[in-house]
Structures are given as structure tokens and as C-alpha cells.
Design a protein around this motif. Structure first.
Motif, PDB file in Angstrom:
ATOM      1  N   VAL A 195       3.111  20.710  -2.145  1.00 63.62           N
ATOM      2  CA  VAL A 195       3.675  19.953  -3.272  1.00 63.62           C
ATOM      3  C   VAL A 195       4.456  18.783  -2.686  1.00 63.62           C
ATOM      4  N   ASP A 196       4.077  17.563  -3.054  1.00 62.51           N
ATOM      5  CA  ASP A 196       4.768  16.371  -2.551  1.00 62.51           C
ATOM      6  C   ASP A 196       5.778  15.815  -3.549  1.00 62.51           C
ATOM      7  N   VAL A 197       5.483  16.005  -4.833  1.00 59.83           N
ATOM      8  CA  VAL A 197       6.284  15.372  -5.887  1.00 59.83           C
ATOM      9  C   VAL A 197       6.557  16.396  -6.987  1.00 59.83           C
ATOM     10  N   LEU A 198       7.816  16.474  -7.415  1.00 66.53           N
ATOM     11  CA  LEU A 198       8.158  17.279  -8.595  1.00 66.53           C
ATOM     12  C   LEU A 198       8.809  16.361  -9.619  1.00 66.53           C
ATOM     13  N   ASP A 237       0.829  -1.218   0.000  1.00 71.06           N
ATOM     14  CA  ASP A 237       0.000   0.000   0.000  1.00 71.06           C
ATOM     15  C   ASP A 237       0.861   1.265   0.000  1.00 71.06           C
ATOM     16  N   ARG A 238       2.158   1.103   0.245  1.00 73.95           N
ATOM     17  CA  ARG A 238       3.055   2.269   0.139  1.00 73.95           C
ATOM     18  C   ARG A 238       3.188   2.747  -1.311  1.00 73.95           C
ATOM     19  N   LEU A 239       2.738   1.939  -2.272  1.00 66.49           N
ATOM     20  CA  LEU A 239       2.802   2.339  -3.681  1.00 66.49           C
ATOM     21  C   LEU A 239       1.619   3.221  -4.090  1.00 66.49           C
ATOM     22  N   SER A 240       0.718   3.489  -3.143  1.00 64.61           N
ATOM     23  CA  SER A 240      -0.409   4.372  -3.448  1.00 64.61           C
ATOM     24  C   SER A 240       0.021   5.834  -3.334  1.00 64.61           C
ATOM     25  N   LEU A 241      -0.556   6.683  -4.185  1.00 63.32           N
ATOM     26  CA  LEU A 241      -0.275   8.128  -4.107  1.00 63.32           C
ATOM     27  C   LEU A 241      -1.509   8.879  -3.627  1.00 63.32           C
ATOM     28  N   ASP A 242      -2.376   8.193  -2.920  1.00 60.72           N
ATOM     29  CA  ASP A 242      -3.647   8.750  -2.483  1.00 60.72           C
ATOM     30  C   ASP A 242      -3.493  10.159  -1.882  1.00 60.72           C
ATOM     31  N   GLY A 243      -4.033  11.163  -2.555  1.00 64.39           N
ATOM     32  CA  GLY A 243      -4.024  12.526  -2.032  1.00 64.39           C
ATOM     33  C   GLY A 243      -2.730  13.303  -2.208  1.00 64.39           C
ATOM     34  N   ARG A 244      -1.678  12.668  -2.755  1.00 62.08           N
ATOM     35  CA  ARG A 244      -0.417  13.392  -2.966  1.00 62.08           C
ATOM     36  C   ARG A 244      -0.591  14.430  -4.080  1.00 62.08           C
ATOM     37  N   VAL A 285       1.767  11.602 -15.969  1.00 59.24           N
ATOM     38  CA  VAL A 285       0.591  12.271 -15.400  1.00 59.24           C
ATOM     39  C   VAL A 285      -0.553  11.265 -15.247  1.00 59.24           C
ATOM     40  N   ARG A 286      -0.820  10.495 -16.298  1.00 63.12           N
ATOM     41  CA  ARG A 286      -1.919   9.513 -16.262  1.00 63.12           C
ATOM     42  C   ARG A 286      -1.718   8.480 -15.160  1.00 63.12           C
ATOM     43  N   HIS A 287      -0.503   7.927 -15.063  1.00 62.45           N
ATOM     44  CA  HIS A 287      -0.261   6.881 -14.065  1.00 62.45           C
ATOM     45  C   HIS A 287      -0.307   7.440 -12.647  1.00 62.45           C
ATOM     46  N   LEU A 288       0.240   8.646 -12.452  1.00 68.18           N
ATOM     47  CA  LEU A 288       0.190   9.251 -11.118  1.00 68.18           C
ATOM     48  C   LEU A 288      -1.262   9.463 -10.694  1.00 68.18           C
ATOM     49  N   ALA A 289      -2.095   9.923 -11.641  1.00 71.51           N
ATOM     50  CA  ALA A 289      -3.508  10.155 -11.322  1.00 71.51           C
ATOM     51  C   ALA A 289      -4.198   8.832 -10.995  1.00 71.51           C
ATOM     52  N   ARG A 290      -3.913   7.785 -11.774  1.00 74.25           N
ATOM     53  CA  ARG A 290      -4.497   6.462 -11.496  1.00 74.25           C
ATOM     54  C   ARG A 290      -4.109   5.957 -10.113  1.00 74.25           C
ATOM     55  N   ALA A 291      -2.906   6.332  -9.673  1.00 70.38           N
ATOM     56  CA  ALA A 291      -2.452   5.896  -8.347  1.00 70.38           C
ATOM     57  C   ALA A 291      -2.968   6.817  -7.240  1.00 70.38           C
ATOM     58  N   GLY A 344       5.329   4.571 -16.611  1.00 76.28           N
ATOM     59  CA  GLY A 344       4.309   4.884 -15.596  1.00 76.28           C
ATOM     60  C   GLY A 344       4.563   4.266 -14.234  1.00 76.28           C
ATOM     61  N   PRO A 345       4.667   2.940 -14.138  1.00 76.51           N
ATOM     62  CA  PRO A 345       4.845   2.325 -12.815  1.00 76.51           C
ATOM     63  C   PRO A 345       6.151   2.736 -12.134  1.00 76.51           C
ATOM     64  N   VAL A 346       7.173   3.070 -12.922  1.00 77.81           N
ATOM     65  CA  VAL A 346       8.444   3.507 -12.338  1.00 77.81           C
ATOM     66  C   VAL A 346       8.281   4.892 -11.717  1.00 77.81           C
ATOM     67  N   ALA A 347       7.589   5.791 -12.444  1.00 72.24           N
ATOM     68  CA  ALA A 347       7.354   7.140 -11.915  1.00 72.24           C
ATOM     69  C   ALA A 347       6.521   7.076 -10.640  1.00 72.24           C
ATOM     70  N   VAL A 348       5.499   6.222 -10.637  1.00 71.19           N
ATOM     71  CA  VAL A 348       4.645   6.100  -9.437  1.00 71.19           C
ATOM     72  C   VAL A 348       5.465   5.564  -8.261  1.00 71.19           C
ATOM     73  N   PHE A 349       6.296   4.555  -8.510  1.00 72.24           N
ATOM     74  CA  PHE A 349       7.155   4.011  -7.451  1.00 72.24           C
ATOM     75  C   PHE A 349       8.050   5.098  -6.864  1.00 72.24           C
ATOM     76  N   LEU A 350       8.706   5.870  -7.732  1.00 78.03           N
ATOM     77  CA  LEU A 350       9.635   6.892  -7.233  1.00 78.03           C
ATOM     78  C   LEU A 350       8.900   8.049  -6.560  1.00 78.03           C
ATOM     79  N   ALA A 351       7.627   8.261  -6.921  1.00 78.41           N
ATOM     80  CA  ALA A 351       6.829   9.330  -6.310  1.00 78.41           C
ATOM     81  C   ALA A 351       6.222   8.895  -4.976  1.00 78.41           C
ATOM     82  N   SER A 352       6.242   7.602  -4.715  1.00 73.90           N
ATOM     83  CA  SER A 352       5.518   7.065  -3.553  1.00 73.90           C
ATOM     84  C   SER A 352       6.458   6.843  -2.373  1.00 73.90           C
ATOM     85  N   SER A 353       5.867   6.575  -1.210  1.00 74.09           N
ATOM     86  CA  SER A 353       6.705   6.332  -0.037  1.00 74.09           C
ATOM     87  C   SER A 353       7.372   4.963  -0.100  1.00 74.09           C
TER      88      SER A 353
END
Lengths: 253, 269
Positions: free
Chosen positions: B87-90, B3-10, B26-32, B226-235
Motif C-alpha cells: 500500500v503506497d497511498v491511504l 514526471d514525479r506527478l505520475s502514480l504509475d503502478g502505485r 479514485v478516478r483521478h488516481l486511476a488516470r494517473a 482530483g489533481p490535488v489528490a494526485v499531487f499529494l499521492a505522488s512523489s
């Protein structure tokens, strides 16, 4: 919690090899949480027991064997056990990090050979056996868990560092050789880790911890999600790469 | 632990987010589960990207930005903070792709050289500078810099792209080391050849037509990132910093040797 479906390992079967250390249970848990069935091959019975304990909420789905993998016969016997329980293998995770540190001028040749055998020879033997099946089915994901000492030297670290650099070279070579069969081979490089929960302030009393840019030791759970991604079908264009999760150690002096 | 791979509310800011790899991130971050500030020079693509995010049920704004102007980079981060509160992620993704067209060194003008440095390297620096203080103040943040395989290897007659993308990797390392104590991580994504719709014909002609020379036997697709960007953006990547995450079909692992060809050499006596 929204999660990308790409991080699922549902329906996949993973073989997890542990040469040593105490992180195998956490790696097994990450794979199982993502939906994979896990078959563990552990050099030590104690490690296998810990893996089984960590997966005990679904005892029928996972299994394993304790075995010293130092010969073709040994790997064949372990694979026979695997085939008795599973149809095919989609994922292979090798944790070839049986640690050893001693001054180079005092390393006995038997110790040197044992470190290389536990970490490199065994990983090669298992990769060769599992890779052959993956080539036959035209699909596979292999992840080698290695130490950042693959890239750097350390006092007393010669034998262990050589084994880790060997695993990194194996990662690259198998990626290039087996890419055409839809097999991806990557590595996760870790820094200074502990499986124990030690409060951060207590950790920072050690000078070496203060040297890590994030100023705390890594935990095996820190690599769980990355391990799952590298084992997934979605990890299709990354291969032959080490990804370091080491608190910033590799990026600074 | 997944669940650390979720970006809920970031809240994530993506430069160059209207097209190509930026749009896919952008699409993958939004999906996450992330909310997005989509930046780019042209308003059309970023507004369309923001609309797409809103249609997924996430919040989004489009901010027209030329990152080579530090005032606009500051305004981008300010706009995101004003709208979302944080801002959590740039993701520094904006780059002049035109300078990946091979050009002999004697035909490159001062202006050509400077324009590429301004966007590709200074732009990432300006955005990182603007975002890092609020990230440090809140005690967490993720900076993701998009580099390239050309940031690690040379390309014939590809001067600005190689130099700026190499600079991006060094910028990442310095940011990671400097901001670690504030809970802010910085990592690079290193894409290899991934053709995107935005790639114009002149650039397309300079790129390989197929991935036959790569270990994967194929070129990448934008969705790969996509999944790589989400991983690096997530906790899930909290213990990873200063590092590169490569998506290159195995090109860097083996070099550009044609795959399928390899001599067998017997053991010496």
C-alpha cells in the motif's frame, strides 16, 4: 508515465519575478517543462543569466529583463519589454525572497526599507500591472513564493519575516479582490532550502537540519510540480491559500 | 520534474471511495496510473467504482468496510496488501455527512456524538494505524486525510462535523511529525463547499445554494479535488508533510463577507 492533462501549461505565457536568491532558474524550468513561455524579471543580472541558461534549449520561446522594480516607471518599462515579445500574460509567479538576517536593534532603516522594497513593494507593483491585464482578459493565475517565516518568528529575522507576512497578506487580499475576474492568487511557503546538491548525511551534521521533521533541506525542484498545478487552469477553486512545502516545519513545535 | 506527478503502478486505498469526492479521487488516481482498493460501507457504489477503474486498464478491488470498526479497518489494509502486495497511498475520506446537518446542542444525543466521532475521526485513526506500519517498513507512504473548512472554522449548530474535521487536521500533524523519519508523509485536503451527487436533500438545504458569497463567485465541483489528490499521492509532494491543501473558493482567505462589497477609506491626515 501517465500524467493528468490538468497539469499542462501549454500555450500559456508566464511572467516570473525574482527579488533574489538562486531558485528562479528552477521555477522557470518547471513552468517551461509544463509548456509555458517564460518572461523573467530579475532584480539582478546574474539571476537573469542563470534563468536564461536554464532555458537555453529553447532560446526563442523565453526571454527576460534585469530590472530593479521600485517605481511605477520601472514596472512600466519592464512591461513594455514584455509586450514587445508576448501578446498576453496568463501566469505571474513572484519570488519575493531576497534574504536578510540581522539583530533587530542593529537594523539600519535603509536596510529595513530595502528588504520591504525588494520583496513587497516590487511584488505589489508587478501584481498591480499584470493583474490589471488579467482583469481585462478575465483570466489569470498568480503564485507568490514565500518563506514559512510569514507564519513564525526567527532570531535576526524581523525585517525578512515582516516582508514575507506582507506577501501572505497580499496573497489573501488579491485573491478576495480579484476572484470575481477568474484570477486565482495562492502562495507556496517554503522552509529551509538549498539549490545545491548536498548529500543528506552531510546536511544532517547541522543541528538545524536534524530539527526539520524530514531531516533534510528542501530543493527548489521540490516545489516545481506544485507551482505548475497552482498556475494551471485546473486550479480553479483554490485561492488565497498558502501551501507549505517545508519538510514538516510548519506542523511541529 | 513533472514526471514525479505520475502514480504509475502505485497502490492507493480510498475510504468512502464509491461516491462524491472519494469517487472523483479514485478516478483521478486511476488516470494517473494508480491501482485502487476502493472502500465503503455499501457494496454497490464501491464495486461500480472498481469496475470503472478496471475499465481504464488499472487493477482494482472493492472492499466493503465500516471504518468505525477497527477490525474492518485492519482487514481493509490487509486485503489491499494481499491483492497488490503493498500500500503506497491511504486516503481517509469516509465521513458521516449527516452530522453536518445543523442541530442545536441540546438535541444531540450521546449516540449521535459518538457515531460521528467513530466514523470521522476514529475511522481515520484506525486506517492510518493499520497502513502506517507497512508504509514505514517499505520506507515510503502517503497518508491523505480529507478534512473540511469546518475543521478550521466553526459552524452554527454543526458540532460533530467541526470537531472531528478539526481533529483530522491535528491527526495529520501528529502523523507527519511521527512518520517523517520513515519516509511517510501525511497531509490534509480541506474542501470548502463542493456539492456532490450523494448529498441528500436535507443536507443540501443546509448548504449555500450558490457561491455568490465566495471570492470565486461559485461553488466547487467534485472534479476540483482530483489533481490535488494526485499531487499529494505522488512523489512530487515528498517534501510536503503535516500541511493542509485548501479548495474553498477563497472562503478562508476572506471570511464569509459578501464579495463585491467593500468600503473605500481615504488615508488619514
Amino acid at each position: 508515465m501517465p500524467l493528468l492533462p490538468q497539469y499542462s501549461l501549454a500555450g500559456k505565457t508566464a511572467i516570473l519575478y525574482s527579488a533574489g536568491g538562486d531558485e528562479a532558474p528552477f521555477l522557470a524550468q518547471a513552468l517551461a517543462e509544463a509548456g509555458a513561455s517564460v518572461f523573467a524579471i530579475c532584480r539582478r543580472q546574474e539571476t537573469l543569466d542563470a534563468v536564461s541558461e536554464s532555458l537555453s534549449n529553447e532560446p526563442g520561446r523565453h526571454s527576460g529583463v534585469a530590472a530593479v522594480i521600485d517605481s511605477k516607471g520601472a514596472v512600466d518599462a519592464a512591461m513594455a519589454e514584455f509586450r514587445g515579445r508576448h501578446e498576453r500574460v496568463d501566469i505571474l509567479v513572484n519570488d519575493g525572497r531576497s534574504m536578510f538576517a540581522r539583530a533587530a536593534k542593529e537594523i539600519w532603516l535603509d536596510d529595513w526599507d530595502e528588504v520591504q522594497s525588494r520583496n513587497v513593494r516590487s511584488t505589489f507593483l508587478i501584481s498591480q500591472a499584470v493583474g490589471s491585464e488579467m482583469i481585462g482578459q478575465g483570466y489569470g493565475r498568480i503564485v507568490n513564493i514565500i518563506s514559512g517565516l510569514a507564519e513564525r518568528g526567527m532570531i535576526n529575522g524581523s525585517a525578512f519575516s515582516v516582508s514575507q507576512a506582507g506577501l501572505l497578506a497580499l496573497t489573501r487580499s488579491l485573491a478576495v479582490e480579484w476572484g470575481q475576474h477568474n484570477i486565482r492568487v495562492n502562495a507556496i511557503g517554503v522552509g529551509w532550502t538549498t539549490a545545491e546538491d548536498i548529500p543528506v548525511e552531510e546536511q544532517r551534521q547541522e543541528q538545524l537540519v536534524r530539527y526539520i521533521p524530514v531531516r533534510q533541506k528542501g530543493q527548489p525542484r521540490d516545489i516545481g510540480p506544485l507551482l505548475v498545478y497552482l498556475c494551471s487552469e485546473a486550479c480553479d477553486y483554490t485561492t488565497g491559500q498558502p501551501v507549505y512545502v517545508d519538510g514538516g516545519l510548519n506542523a511541529h513545535p | 520534474m513533472l514526471d514525479r506527478l505520475s502514480l504509475d503502478g502505485r497502490v492507493a486505498v480510498v475510504t468512502g471511495g464509491g461516491t462524491g469526492l472519494g469517487l472523483e479521487m479514485v478516478r483521478h488516481l486511476a488516470r494517473a496510473g494508480a491501482n485502487l482498493a476502493v472502500a465503503g460501507r455499501r457494496s454497490g457504489p464501491i464495486e461500480s467504482a472498481a469496475d470503472e477503474v478496471k475499465a481504464m486498464g488499472q487493477d482494482a478491488i472493492a472492499v466493503s468496510t465500516d471504518v468505525s470498526d477497527s477490525a474492518q479497518a485492519n482487514a481493509l489494509i490487509d486485503a489491499a496488501i494481499q491483492h497488490f502486495g503493498r500500500v503506497d497511498v491511504l486516503i481517509n475520506n469516509a465521513a458521516l455527512v449527516s452530522d453536518s446537518i445543523p442541530t442545536p446542542i441540546w438535541d444531540i444525543s450521546d449516540q449521535d456524538w459518538q457515531a460521528a466521532l467513530d466514523v470521522n475521526l476514529s475511522g481515520a485513526f484506525y486506517c492510518a494505524r493499520a497502513a502506517s506500519k507497512p508504509m514505514a517498513d517499505q520506507g515510503q507512504g502517503k497518508i491523505i486525510n480529507v478534512s473540511s473548512g469546518f475543521g478550521l472554522r466553526g459552524g452554527r449548530d454543526i458540532y460533530m462535523y467541526c470537531c472531528t474535521k478539526g481533529g483530522i487536521i491535528q491527526l495529520t500533524r501528529v502523523l507527519s511529525f511521527s512518520l517523517a523519519r520513515y519516509g511517510v508523509t501525511a497531509n490534509s485536503i480541506v474542501p470548502g463547499f463542493i456539492p456532490t451527487v450523494g448529498t441528500d436533500s436535507e443536507i443540501r438545504d443546509a448548504l449555500p445554494r450558490s457561491g455568490a458569497y465566495l471570492p470565486t463567485g461559485k461553488l466547487g465541483v467534485p472534479e476540483d479535488i482530483g489533481p490535488v489528490a494526485v499531487f499529494l499521492a505522488s512523489s512530487a509532494s515528498d517534501y510536503m508533510t503535516g500541511e493542509t491543501f485548501t479548495l474553498d473558493g477563497g472562503g478562508l482567505a476572506g471570511g464569509l463577507a459578501p464579495t463585491g462589497y467593500a468600503p473605500e477609506i481615504p488615508l488619514e491626515p
